[in-house]
Design an enzyme around this catalytic site. Sequence first.
Site, PDB file in Angstrom:
ATOM      1  N   LYS A 286     117.519 106.024  43.121  1.00 20.23           N
ATOM      2  CA  LYS A 286     117.074 106.929  44.192  1.00 20.23           C
ATOM      3  C   LYS A 286     118.045 108.107  44.302  1.00 20.23           C
ATOM      4  CE  LYS A 286     114.996 103.436  47.262  1.00 20.23           C
ATOM      5  NZ  LYS A 286     113.629 103.979  47.328  1.00 20.23           N
ATOM      6  N   ARG A 366     107.215  94.974  45.571  1.00 23.18           N
ATOM      7  CA  ARG A 366     105.986  94.289  45.145  1.00 23.18           C
ATOM      8  C   ARG A 366     106.284  93.210  44.118  1.00 23.18           C
ATOM      9  NH1 ARG A 366     103.485  99.943  43.411  1.00 23.18           N
ATOM     10  NH2 ARG A 366     104.960 100.519  45.021  1.00 23.18           N
TER      11      ARG A 366
HETATM   12  N1  BES Z   1     112.005 100.418  49.818  1.00 22.33           N
HETATM   13  C1  BES Z   1     111.229 101.455  49.251  1.00 22.33           C
HETATM   14  C2  BES Z   1     110.189 102.037  50.208  1.00 22.33           C
HETATM   15  C3  BES Z   1     110.710 102.737  51.430  1.00 22.33           C
HETATM   16  C4  BES Z   1     110.687 104.097  51.507  1.00 22.33           C
HETATM   17  C5  BES Z   1     111.116 102.027  52.536  1.00 22.33           C
HETATM   18  C6  BES Z   1     111.107 104.739  52.650  1.00 22.33           C
HETATM   19  C7  BES Z   1     111.550 102.668  53.677  1.00 22.33           C
HETATM   20  C8  BES Z   1     111.535 104.024  53.732  1.00 22.33           C
HETATM   21  C9  BES Z   1     110.483 100.933  48.033  1.00 22.33           C
HETATM   22  O1  BES Z   1     111.106  99.934  47.323  1.00 22.33           O
HETATM   23  C10 BES Z   1     110.308 102.071  47.096  1.00 22.33           C
HETATM   24  O2  BES Z   1     111.296 102.533  46.588  1.00 22.33           O
HETATM   25  N2  BES Z   1     109.066 102.493  46.900  1.00 22.33           N
HETATM   26  C11 BES Z   1     108.777 103.576  46.038  1.00 22.33           C
HETATM   27  C12 BES Z   1     107.645 103.171  45.139  1.00 22.33           C
HETATM   28  C13 BES Z   1     107.393 104.133  44.031  1.00 22.33           C
HETATM   29  C14 BES Z   1     108.513 104.080  43.026  1.00 22.33           C
HETATM   30  C15 BES Z   1     106.090 103.792  43.392  1.00 22.33           C
HETATM   31  C16 BES Z   1     108.369 104.753  46.904  1.00 22.33           C
HETATM   32  O3  BES Z   1     107.687 104.570  47.892  1.00 22.33           O
HETATM   33  O4  BES Z   1     108.781 105.869  46.577  1.00 22.33           O
HETATM   34 MN    MN Z   2     112.459 100.652  45.888  1.00 18.06          MN
END
Ligand code: BES
Ligand code: MN
Length: 510
Positions: A286, A366
Amino acid sequence: MGTMRTQLTFTNLPEIATELLAVLAVDTQTSKEPGAKPEPVLLTNDEAVKAAAATVLASGEYKGGANEMLLLHAPAGLAAKRLLLVGLGKQAKSTVHLVRNAAGAAVRFAKPRGIRELAFVLPESELLPPGPCVRAAVEGALVGDYDPDTYRSDRKDQSVESFALAAPADADKSVLEAAFAEGAIVGDSQNFARTLVNEPGNKLTPTILGQRAVAMAEHVDLRCEVYSTEKLHELKMGAFWSVSQGSEEPPALIVLKYQPEGVKDGPVLGLVGKGITFDSGGISIKPGENMEKMKYDMAGGAAMLGAMRAIALLKPKVRVICIVCAAENMPDGKAQKPGDVQTAMPIAPNKPGKTIEIINTDAEGRLVLADGITYARTLGATHLIDAATLTGACVVALGMVNAGAFSNDDETFNKFNAALATSGEKFWRLPLGDEYAEQIKSDIGDIKNTGGRWGGASTAAEFLKVFAEDTPWIHLDIAGMAWMEENKPYIAKGPSGVAVRSILEWVRSY
Ligand code: BES
Ligand code: MN
Ligand code: ZN
């Protein structure tokens, strides 16, 4: 957890010798004419309290607006040292949920002012049934008492020491006492979840989350087992393990069982929570900005543990199992890579596990949930609910107002939706569908773990549905709701404890 003591009292209001007596007000003005002045009225039948506030109510200074507060010192004719008016807004729009918030606002008013004890007047109004109001007021007071500043070295515990709820002397005591006890359990359980969510990743590893679950389970007399790496391999949880493999911290597979006495048939409810104690994104790392927030990526798991705590204490007549899949998502020489193919847990030993092409290691929630869902089904769950901070896409769609909900079964979803009337939490149903499922088909294997940019909350839910198969299932995406970005009058900025109350009420509806 909070040290606040709560009690229900039937003492006459003028006789309550308290530091602060909080009473609700509504605006009874129904005219929408531009010149129409607010007409604030107190929600009590007590003449002495009404008289004490009469002058200020007539002054026009105070409107009874939502969360509008006004403090009077040395109110005439009352044993209380202070009288606090807390507004609910327009009378016609007053609800039990606003009472919950008003109780929280009264507590949060007291805290920074060094007022350690208060009494809150149960509203008397045809629109506000006393039982639900009692429960909501206690919940709101406990939730309001929580602050997240646990690690401040100069922390002054500003907790309110005692919160009394004052009900009319002619009320149905046993009904209100039961509602009161319930509210205290629910409020404490929501704060239990918030305390977990607030912990930073270095203080709350998957192992420590497991230990916290064990301690809670012992306290409320639940069965709890915590497994780690070996068990994941034994169960062939290839999806769960793939997230964990890049971290020095071992995973924790937390299993809780609630078995009410004498209940041998009927549904078995399976609660599955995402317990990522820190989500760096893994190799698909990230950006640095806001990455510190990803300590709250275990909020779904914490919500399940909070709900289980309340379930154990409230004892509904239905069997419940709870699985929390806890891991840390880290980049490392051993971490999984985009392009890797993982094999998820098989539903039966003679069946193959589904294969997953990893497109983005940041879509890890997931993966752990896939195996958690399958495991819950092998343990006999007939109905499933999962909670997860799953997608940023859900936050884009619904903001920080509603959490997302998905389901493969209308009847099961309707029960959840009905539970929201009691919990007061906001969830909005979002769609599943074959077109979304199409987006996560893989060329090399069965499915891939991301479905591209569009419809990201729905493609994530479709991914989970592949593992729920035909078991009635609800998926809650709480990414936008698990952390409050701002202070509100009734709740501190920080972990919200969202979903604990709704999951509990859904369970109690069976
Ligand atoms: N934990 C994150 C989602 C999240 C985003 C939680 C903002 C709380 C606040 C999750 O694991 C994630 O990184 N999701 C990605 C998925 C993508 C790579 C398909 C996302 O939402 O960007
Ligand atoms: Mn994630
Ligand atoms: Zn995540």
